[in-house]
Design a protein around this motif. Structure first.
Motif, PDB file in Angstrom:
ATOM      1  N   LEU A  81     -82.496  57.289-126.663  1.00 20.85           N
ATOM      2  CA  LEU A  81     -81.374  58.204-126.865  1.00 20.85           C
ATOM      3  C   LEU A  81     -80.699  58.504-125.541  1.00 20.85           C
ATOM      4  O   LEU A  81     -81.358  58.840-124.558  1.00 20.85           O
ATOM      5  CB  LEU A  81     -81.851  59.511-127.507  1.00 20.85           C
ATOM      6  CG  LEU A  81     -81.937  59.570-129.027  1.00 20.85           C
ATOM      7  CD1 LEU A  81     -82.256  60.980-129.480  1.00 20.85           C
ATOM      8  CD2 LEU A  81     -80.658  59.078-129.689  1.00 20.85           C
ATOM      9  N   ASP A  82     -79.396  58.384-125.512  1.00 27.70           N
ATOM     10  CA  ASP A  82     -78.597  58.667-124.322  1.00 27.70           C
ATOM     11  C   ASP A  82     -77.435  59.538-124.777  1.00 27.70           C
ATOM     12  O   ASP A  82     -76.651  59.126-125.645  1.00 27.70           O
ATOM     13  CB  ASP A  82     -78.092  57.357-123.712  1.00 27.70           C
ATOM     14  CG  ASP A  82     -77.259  57.552-122.453  1.00 27.70           C
ATOM     15  OD1 ASP A  82     -76.738  58.667-122.243  1.00 27.70           O
ATOM     16  OD2 ASP A  82     -77.106  56.581-121.690  1.00 27.70           O
ATOM     17  N   PRO A  83     -77.273  60.743-124.211  1.00 25.47           N
ATOM     18  CA  PRO A  83     -76.197  61.631-124.666  1.00 25.47           C
ATOM     19  C   PRO A  83     -74.802  61.087-124.406  1.00 25.47           C
ATOM     20  O   PRO A  83     -73.824  61.630-124.936  1.00 25.47           O
ATOM     21  CB  PRO A  83     -76.455  62.918-123.873  1.00 25.47           C
ATOM     22  CG  PRO A  83     -77.256  62.487-122.689  1.00 25.47           C
ATOM     23  CD  PRO A  83     -78.101  61.350-123.161  1.00 25.47           C
ATOM     24  N   ASN A  84     -74.704  60.006-123.632  1.00 29.28           N
ATOM     25  CA  ASN A  84     -73.390  59.407-123.361  1.00 29.28           C
ATOM     26  C   ASN A  84     -73.136  58.174-124.226  1.00 29.28           C
ATOM     27  O   ASN A  84     -72.100  57.523-124.061  1.00 29.28           O
ATOM     28  CB  ASN A  84     -73.291  59.020-121.880  1.00 29.28           C
ATOM     29  CG  ASN A  84     -73.378  60.223-120.965  1.00 29.28           C
ATOM     30  OD1 ASN A  84     -72.678  61.215-121.163  1.00 29.28           O
ATOM     31  ND2 ASN A  84     -74.252  60.153-119.963  1.00 29.28           N
ATOM     32  N   ARG A  85     -74.066  57.860-125.125  1.00 31.84           N
ATOM     33  CA  ARG A  85     -73.912  56.684-125.977  1.00 31.84           C
ATOM     34  C   ARG A  85     -73.971  57.105-127.440  1.00 31.84           C
ATOM     35  O   ARG A  85     -74.793  57.936-127.834  1.00 31.84           O
ATOM     36  CB  ARG A  85     -75.001  55.639-125.688  1.00 31.84           C
ATOM     37  CG  ARG A  85     -74.898  55.044-124.291  1.00 31.84           C
ATOM     38  CD  ARG A  85     -76.029  54.082-124.006  1.00 31.84           C
ATOM     39  NE  ARG A  85     -76.000  52.916-124.877  1.00 31.84           N
ATOM     40  CZ  ARG A  85     -76.792  51.846-124.721  1.00 31.84           C
ATOM     41  NH1 ARG A  85     -77.660  51.818-123.729  1.00 31.84           N
ATOM     42  NH2 ARG A  85     -76.718  50.839-125.547  1.00 31.84           N
ATOM     43  N   PHE A  86     -73.104  56.520-128.234  1.00 34.81           N
ATOM     44  CA  PHE A  86     -73.042  56.855-129.652  1.00 34.81           C
ATOM     45  C   PHE A  86     -74.263  56.312-130.403  1.00 34.81           C
ATOM     46  O   PHE A  86     -74.714  55.190-130.144  1.00 34.81           O
ATOM     47  CB  PHE A  86     -71.790  56.257-130.295  1.00 34.81           C
ATOM     48  CG  PHE A  86     -70.504  56.861-129.819  1.00 34.81           C
ATOM     49  CD1 PHE A  86     -70.020  58.036-130.383  1.00 34.81           C
ATOM     50  CD2 PHE A  86     -69.769  56.257-128.811  1.00 34.81           C
ATOM     51  CE1 PHE A  86     -68.837  58.591-129.957  1.00 34.81           C
ATOM     52  CE2 PHE A  86     -68.579  56.805-128.376  1.00 34.81           C
ATOM     53  CZ  PHE A  86     -68.098  57.976-128.945  1.00 34.81           C
ATOM     54  N   VAL A  87     -74.747  57.095-131.319  1.00 35.38           N
ATOM     55  CA  VAL A  87     -75.644  56.593-132.356  1.00 35.38           C
ATOM     56  C   VAL A  87     -74.756  56.314-133.563  1.00 35.38           C
ATOM     57  O   VAL A  87     -74.035  57.200-134.040  1.00 35.38           O
ATOM     58  CB  VAL A  87     -76.735  57.619-132.704  1.00 35.38           C
ATOM     59  CG1 VAL A  87     -77.509  57.172-133.952  1.00 35.38           C
ATOM     60  CG2 VAL A  87     -77.684  57.790-131.529  1.00 35.38           C
ATOM     61  N   VAL A  88     -74.803  55.083-134.040  1.00 37.89           N
ATOM     62  CA  VAL A  88     -73.865  54.647-135.074  1.00 37.89           C
ATOM     63  C   VAL A  88     -74.621  54.331-136.360  1.00 37.89           C
ATOM     64  O   VAL A  88     -75.671  53.683-136.343  1.00 37.89           O
ATOM     65  CB  VAL A  88     -73.069  53.405-134.610  1.00 37.89           C
ATOM     66  CG1 VAL A  88     -72.057  52.979-135.685  1.00 37.89           C
ATOM     67  CG2 VAL A  88     -72.350  53.690-133.294  1.00 37.89           C
ATOM     68  N   GLY A  89     -74.095  54.809-137.458  1.00 38.27           N
ATOM     69  CA  GLY A  89     -74.621  54.477-138.776  1.00 38.27           C
ATOM     70  C   GLY A  89     -73.537  53.846-139.627  1.00 38.27           C
ATOM     71  O   GLY A  89     -72.346  53.965-139.326  1.00 38.27           O
TER      72      GLY A  89
ATOM     73  N   PRO B 123     -73.951  62.331-129.715  1.00 39.87           N
ATOM     74  CA  PRO B 123     -72.775  61.841-130.450  1.00 39.87           C
ATOM     75  C   PRO B 123     -73.174  60.872-131.552  1.00 39.87           C
ATOM     76  O   PRO B 123     -73.892  59.900-131.302  1.00 39.87           O
ATOM     77  CB  PRO B 123     -71.937  61.147-129.368  1.00 39.87           C
ATOM     78  CG  PRO B 123     -72.884  60.863-128.245  1.00 39.87           C
ATOM     79  CD  PRO B 123     -73.944  61.918-128.300  1.00 39.87           C
ATOM     80  N   VAL B 124     -72.720  61.158-132.774  1.00 40.65           N
ATOM     81  CA  VAL B 124     -73.065  60.349-133.944  1.00 40.65           C
ATOM     82  C   VAL B 124     -71.785  60.011-134.698  1.00 40.65           C
ATOM     83  O   VAL B 124     -70.954  60.890-134.967  1.00 40.65           O
ATOM     84  CB  VAL B 124     -74.036  61.102-134.872  1.00 40.65           C
ATOM     85  CG1 VAL B 124     -74.226  60.336-136.186  1.00 40.65           C
ATOM     86  CG2 VAL B 124     -75.378  61.307-134.189  1.00 40.65           C
ATOM     87  N   ALA B 125     -71.636  58.750-135.043  1.00 40.49           N
ATOM     88  CA  ALA B 125     -70.486  58.282-135.827  1.00 40.49           C
ATOM     89  C   ALA B 125     -71.003  57.392-136.950  1.00 40.49           C
ATOM     90  O   ALA B 125     -71.698  56.408-136.701  1.00 40.49           O
ATOM     91  CB  ALA B 125     -69.505  57.516-134.945  1.00 40.49           C
ATOM     92  N   LEU B 126     -70.666  57.754-138.179  1.00 38.43           N
ATOM     93  CA  LEU B 126     -71.116  57.021-139.354  1.00 38.43           C
ATOM     94  C   LEU B 126     -69.902  56.424-140.065  1.00 38.43           C
ATOM     95  O   LEU B 126     -68.915  57.107-140.281  1.00 38.43           O
ATOM     96  CB  LEU B 126     -71.866  57.952-140.315  1.00 38.43           C
ATOM     97  CG  LEU B 126     -72.961  58.845-139.700  1.00 38.43           C
ATOM     98  CD1 LEU B 126     -73.539  59.771-140.764  1.00 38.43           C
ATOM     99  CD2 LEU B 126     -74.051  57.999-139.076  1.00 38.43           C
ATOM    100  N   SER B 127     -70.009  55.164-140.454  1.00 36.22           N
ATOM    101  CA  SER B 127     -68.910  54.493-141.147  1.00 36.22           C
ATOM    102  C   SER B 127     -69.219  54.367-142.622  1.00 36.22           C
ATOM    103  O   SER B 127     -70.348  54.049-143.017  1.00 36.22           O
ATOM    104  CB  SER B 127     -68.670  53.101-140.553  1.00 36.22           C
ATOM    105  OG  SER B 127     -67.587  52.468-141.188  1.00 36.22           O
ATOM    106  N   SER B 128     -68.213  54.597-143.460  1.00 32.60           N
ATOM    107  CA  SER B 128     -68.403  54.458-144.904  1.00 32.60           C
ATOM    108  C   SER B 128     -68.627  52.995-145.270  1.00 32.60           C
ATOM    109  O   SER B 128     -68.342  52.082-144.497  1.00 32.60           O
ATOM    110  CB  SER B 128     -67.174  54.992-145.648  1.00 32.60           C
ATOM    111  OG  SER B 128     -66.039  54.210-145.353  1.00 32.60           O
ATOM    112  N   ALA B 129     -69.137  52.787-146.473  1.00 32.93           N
ATOM    113  CA  ALA B 129     -69.471  51.429-146.902  1.00 32.93           C
ATOM    114  C   ALA B 129     -68.254  50.517-146.903  1.00 32.93           C
ATOM    115  O   ALA B 129     -68.360  49.332-146.597  1.00 32.93           O
ATOM    116  CB  ALA B 129     -70.110  51.464-148.288  1.00 32.93           C
ATOM    117  N   ASP B 130     -67.083  51.055-147.258  1.00 34.92           N
ATOM    118  CA  ASP B 130     -65.884  50.210-147.274  1.00 34.92           C
ATOM    119  C   ASP B 130     -65.148  50.220-145.943  1.00 34.92           C
ATOM    120  O   ASP B 130     -64.092  49.588-145.818  1.00 34.92           O
ATOM    121  CB  ASP B 130     -64.940  50.617-148.412  1.00 34.92           C
ATOM    122  CG  ASP B 130     -64.468  52.057-148.297  1.00 34.92           C
ATOM    123  OD1 ASP B 130     -64.660  52.682-147.235  1.00 34.92           O
ATOM    124  OD2 ASP B 130     -63.904  52.573-149.283  1.00 34.92           O
TER     125      ASP B 130
END
Length: 503
Positions: free
Chosen positions: A101-109, A136-143
């Motif tokens: 985990l790095d607070p300057n890098r996104f966790v992406v889902g 920072p967390v960014a999640l993308s929808s299935a479509d």
């Protein structure tokens, strides 16, 4: 350099007659009984009666994003916002324990499907902030038509979010692309790309059409230079990059330097409207169960679509135009007719009966994703309760003479042609559930042919040596479960005369 060889004792789907296949300089020189005897000086592989089919293509991918699913949080199994956040907490805990985990890098889902979640289980900013804290967390929808981000990620991406935490369509497309430029992303991506190519080859895949939202031409030239060369690639160009591609002298079909014939410039990819799951596909009748009333949205005006098609066609580019709602399809077909554009309509997900014959009349292919019908059948009942068109009209399009191209839209659905073939043939993922629109199902031969570059289920002399060896006859499969399990029966995949996978 590809060696010359003879593959003995192969059979084509539905046939018991063994044949021999001679491969020379990356092409099939002959395929007939007795070729091994006539070519006794060649190296020989005994297929021992396995079945041979043309190499499979996925005609609609976002290959970078699909590769990332092999290393990012996959939320496709979440049935509610609460469940998605539990999965996120577990993922963050694992990354924390591994020191990653790095607070300057996104966790992406990726791949959450909130269109099927209950009204009181929809995304909220409060929920994702509580689950993620300062990471920072960014999640993308299935479509891929919206994102769910926490407050930290919203600030870093420069996007505005309300109580839902959702970022809509065009703003999300731009924001999601910026995630790929985060620190450490290049090294991670190279590893995942190679893994994704190997995974594809293990399913019998030899080629993709890549519609990644990026500078695809330069990207794939760079990848081939690095030896990422396990697939044939047609690299699409988006409208905002079309003029630069024209100025650089590119046209659809041009070979990418350094690709040894595997990479080519693809079509201009234009997204005309939204998607069903975000209720933004542009329709002629309003969505059911939605207040205030909505018909969806167009991403460009009809005038802009026509202008882009005109420029693309004038300068030697095919089009690949995303159109999902019935009204969007009408607009796109009207523009194609006026500009004499050639290429494909991507998705063609709902069509008015009067528009179904128009694709063939205009010489346009329908680039379809049958697994979407499996994923969307319940969403259709919920939001397209009063459609003016026919959703997923596969058989009607074929009967009208339209050329079908099958794909996945990966990562929206897995990059796996056998899932598409199964969905197209059986109309259901499970024998325990009735088919969805059985009148629109395709026969196996059509589905397989639509998943190949040659457009047929059997190879011929002169074809590129792109082929798959199977230890089961796919034409004899009689259930969706068995068809979806066909990757287990892939014994070898050959691309341009070299093995890219051998079990």
């Amino acid at each position: 350099m590809n060696e010359s060889l003879c593959i003995r004792n192969v059979r084509t789907p539905g046939s018991s007659e063994p044949m021999d296949m001679v491969i020379n300089e990356g092409r099939i020189a002959a395929i007939a009984p007795g070729e091994a005897e006539r070519n006794r000086t060649l190296a020989t592989v005994d297929a021992e009666g396995m079945w041979v089919i043309p190499g499979l293509w996925d005609c609609h991918t976002h290959f970078t994003q699909w590769s990332y699913t092999l290393g990012r949080l996959d939320l496709i199994g979440a049935s509610s916002a609460h469940e998605a956040m539990d999965m996120l907490r577990d993922h963050l805990s694992q990354l924390r324990s591994e020191g990653r985990l790095d607070p300057n890098r996104f966790v992406v889902g990726m791949r959450f499907r909130h269109s099927l979640w209950a009204d009181d289980e929809q995304p909220t900013l409060a929920a994702i902030d509580e689950a993620s804290g300062d990471q920072p967390v960014a999640l993308s929808s299935a479509d891929m038509h919206c994102g769910w981000v926490n407050s930290v990620a919203a600030r870093m991406l420069g996007v505005q979010v309300g109580e839902s935490g959702l970022v809509g369509e065009l703003e999300w497309f731009d924001a999601y692309c910026r995630l790929d430029n985060a620190p450490g992303a290049d090294e991670e991506l190279d590893r995942l790309l190679r893994e994704a190519e190997h995974d594809a080859a293990s399913k019998g895949i030899v080629g993709i059409r890549d519609y990644e939202m990026a500078e695809n031409i330069d990207t794939w030239i760079g990848r081939f230079a690095k030896g990422i060369n396990g697939l044939r690639v047609q690299s699409g160009v988006y409208p905002e990059r079309l003029n630069q591609a024209i100025d650089d002298g590119w046209h659809t079909g041009d070979e990418l330097p350094g690709s040894n014939g595997l990479g080519h410039v693809g079509a201009m990819k234009l997204i005309s409207d939204g998607s069903l799951n975000t209720r933004s596909a542009y329709c002629s009748t309003p969505y059911s169960g939605i207040e205030p009333e909505t018909f969806g949205t167009m991403s460009y005006t009809p005038e802009q679509i026509e202008s882009y098609m005109f420029v693309a066609t004038k300068h030697g580019f095919d089009i690949a135009c995303h159109a999902i709602g019935d009204e969007a399809n009408t607009i796109v077909l009207d523009c194609a007719e006026r500009t004499k554009a050639h290429g494909s309509i991507e998705h063609a997900q709902m069509l008015k009966p009067t528009d179904i014959p128009r694709l063939a009349q205009l010489g346009l292919a329908a680039s379809i994703q049958p697994q979407h019908a499996m994923d969307d059948r319940d969403v259709i009942a919920r939001f397209w309760g009063r459609p003016a068109g026919i959703p997923y009209a596969f058989r009607s399009l074929r009967d009208a003479g339209t050329r079908l191209l099958m794909g996945s839209d990966a990562p929206v659905a897995p990059l796996d042609p056998w899932l598409a073939i199964s969905a197209a043939v059986f109309g259901t993922e499970s024998s325990a559930r009735e088919p969805f629109q059985p009148e629109q199902c395709l026969d196996f031969g059509t589905a397989l042919a639509s998943s190949t570059a040659v457009g047929r289920k059997c190879l011929k002399a002169g074809d590129a040596a792109d082929l798959v060896l199977l230890d089961r006859d796919p034409s004899a499969v009689d259930s969706p479960e068995e068809m979806r399990a066909m990757p287990r029966h892939v014994q070898a995949t050959m691309l341009a005369g070299r093995w890219t996978y051998r079990k």
